[in-house]
Design a protein around this motif. Structure first.
Motif, PDB file in Angstrom:
ATOM      1  N   ALA A   1      -2.677 -39.009  -5.749  1.00 26.92           N
ATOM      2  CA  ALA A   1      -2.290 -40.419  -5.840  1.00 26.92           C
ATOM      3  C   ALA A   1      -3.278 -41.147  -6.747  1.00 26.92           C
ATOM      4  O   ALA A   1      -4.430 -41.392  -6.360  1.00 26.92           O
ATOM      5  CB  ALA A   1      -2.273 -41.048  -4.454  1.00 26.92           C
ATOM      6  N   TYR A   2      -2.833 -41.467  -7.950  1.00 30.98           N
ATOM      7  CA  TYR A   2      -3.673 -42.268  -8.843  1.00 30.98           C
ATOM      8  C   TYR A   2      -3.545 -43.744  -8.446  1.00 30.98           C
ATOM      9  O   TYR A   2      -2.961 -44.066  -7.419  1.00 30.98           O
ATOM     10  CB  TYR A   2      -3.275 -42.026 -10.293  1.00 30.98           C
ATOM     11  CG  TYR A   2      -3.770 -40.690 -10.812  1.00 30.98           C
ATOM     12  CD1 TYR A   2      -4.971 -40.593 -11.496  1.00 30.98           C
ATOM     13  CD2 TYR A   2      -3.046 -39.524 -10.585  1.00 30.98           C
ATOM     14  CE1 TYR A   2      -5.443 -39.371 -11.965  1.00 30.98           C
ATOM     15  CE2 TYR A   2      -3.500 -38.292 -11.035  1.00 30.98           C
ATOM     16  CZ  TYR A   2      -4.699 -38.222 -11.733  1.00 30.98           C
ATOM     17  OH  TYR A   2      -5.161 -37.006 -12.172  1.00 30.98           O
ATOM     18  N   GLY A   3      -4.120 -44.636  -9.250  1.00 30.08           N
ATOM     19  CA  GLY A   3      -4.114 -46.041  -8.895  1.00 30.08           C
ATOM     20  C   GLY A   3      -5.210 -46.374  -7.882  1.00 30.08           C
ATOM     21  O   GLY A   3      -5.100 -47.313  -7.100  1.00 30.08           O
ATOM     22  N   GLN A   4      -6.287 -45.561  -7.907  1.00 29.76           N
ATOM     23  CA  GLN A   4      -7.454 -45.773  -7.059  1.00 29.76           C
ATOM     24  C   GLN A   4      -7.154 -45.655  -5.564  1.00 29.76           C
ATOM     25  O   GLN A   4      -7.841 -46.251  -4.740  1.00 29.76           O
ATOM     26  CB  GLN A   4      -8.127 -47.122  -7.369  1.00 29.76           C
ATOM     27  CG  GLN A   4      -8.542 -47.244  -8.831  1.00 29.76           C
ATOM     28  CD  GLN A   4      -9.284 -48.526  -9.137  1.00 29.76           C
ATOM     29  OE1 GLN A   4     -10.306 -48.823  -8.531  1.00 29.76           O
ATOM     30  NE2 GLN A   4      -8.764 -49.280 -10.079  1.00 29.76           N
TER      31      GLN A   4
END
Length: 316
Positions: A27-30
């Motif tokens: 899951a990217y987007g921190q």
């Protein structure tokens, strides 16, 4: 010629951050995702093989490159603590390679920052040091690969025997191996690597490579081993749940898998290499070498990381 060591391993060394229970989709987007376990361990095919060989009683030296940084000091300290002579390892200005292993059961994804690995050349490697010279991670070290045929030929003229574990090719091109196999006594690929290298050898000379991996040879692992062995080496193929096989002068030898419940399969192939070389340097037969290698690879999966569960010869 008198030689100070039984085995010189030439190749890669780096820390491995092994995360167990990694999700298949990141899951990217921190977004922060939790995993079931994490370990900081010694990595690099060459380093793990060297530690396994020393654990099995071989006088073992390692030649490679690390950076002048905390990661490099970690690598050298761990190898020295396991009985490997690291006095011939070059400490250079570029950073030590780093690997993150995302493990999901028996499967894993490997992310590597090569750091100083491409800087290693045959000029960094001592001559006449050991009875046997083993080279790891051919495709991660292109400058080393370019000089290997001449270097290995010189070692063989001096009375040493030689081996190579190419490991994976991140580029999927599998180029150049044919030029070195004539100077290799033992080639130690896994099944996927053997198929890919053999498929590349079957392509016409001068054909383009690197845009896509070569198609697997349709005749299977045995035919791939024979194709590679025709260029000179004994070909020893790690074949997962089917154990291992070896091709030598037209004859196939097999060893079944050892049934274990793995904790972590990272480095199992490198421990296999260490077992095979330790048995071979003890003068054991090819079937015996295969059995030792399979057992070493299997036992190494019983703890996290590539070195924690490597057996001694007595334990083996």
């Amino acid at each position: 010629m008198a030689r100070d060591f039984d085995l010189l391993v030439v190749g890669d060394a780096n820390p491995d951050v092994v995360l167990s229970g990694a999700p298949r989709g990141l899951a990217y987007g921190q977004r922060e995702q939790l995993v079931s376990g994490g370990d900081l361990v010694l990595g690099g095919s060459g380093a793990i093989t060297a530690c396994g060989a020393a654990r099995l009683g071989l006088r073992t030296a390692f030649a490679g490159r690390v950076g002048d940084d905390a990661a490099g000091r970690f690598v050298l300290d761990v190898m020295a603590g396991r009985g490997v002579d690291v006095s011939h390892c070059v400490i250079g200005p570029r950073p030590t390679a780093m690997t993150v292993v995302l493990a999901d059961g028996a499967d894993r994804a490997i992310l590597t920052s090569p750091g100083c690995l491409p800087d290693l050349t045959v000029d960094d490697v001592p001559r006449g040091l050991a009875r046997h010279v083993h080279v790891s991670s051919y495709f991660l070290q292109p400058a080393l690969a370019a000089g290997l045929p001449g270097f290995l030929a010189g070692e063989r003229r001096g009375g040493a025997t030689t081996s190579l574990d190419t490991n994976d090719d991140p580029a999927g091109a599998w180029d150049g191996v044919a030029g070195v196999l004539g100077e290799v006594d033992v080639l130690l690929p896994n099944a996927a690597e053997a198929l890919a290298i053999a498929a590349r050898l079957s392509q016409p000379s001068g054909s383009s490579a690197g845009t896509a991996p070569p198609a697997p040879h349709p005749e299977g692992v045995e035919a791939a081993a024979a194709r590679l062995g025709a260029l000179g080496p004994v070909v020893v193929v790690k074949n997962g749940g089917d154990g291992a096989l070896a091709w030598e002068r037209g004859s196939l030898t097999r060893a079944p898998a050892v049934p274990v419940e793995p904790v972590d399969t990272v480095g199992a192939g490198d421990s296999f290499d260490a077992g095979f070389l330790a048995a071979r340097l003890r003068g054991m037969s090819l079937p015996e070498c295969l059995r030792v290698a399979v057992t070493c690879g299997s036992l190494s999966t019983q703890a996290a990381g590539g070195t924690a569960a490597q057996p001694t010869w007595k334990e083996l």
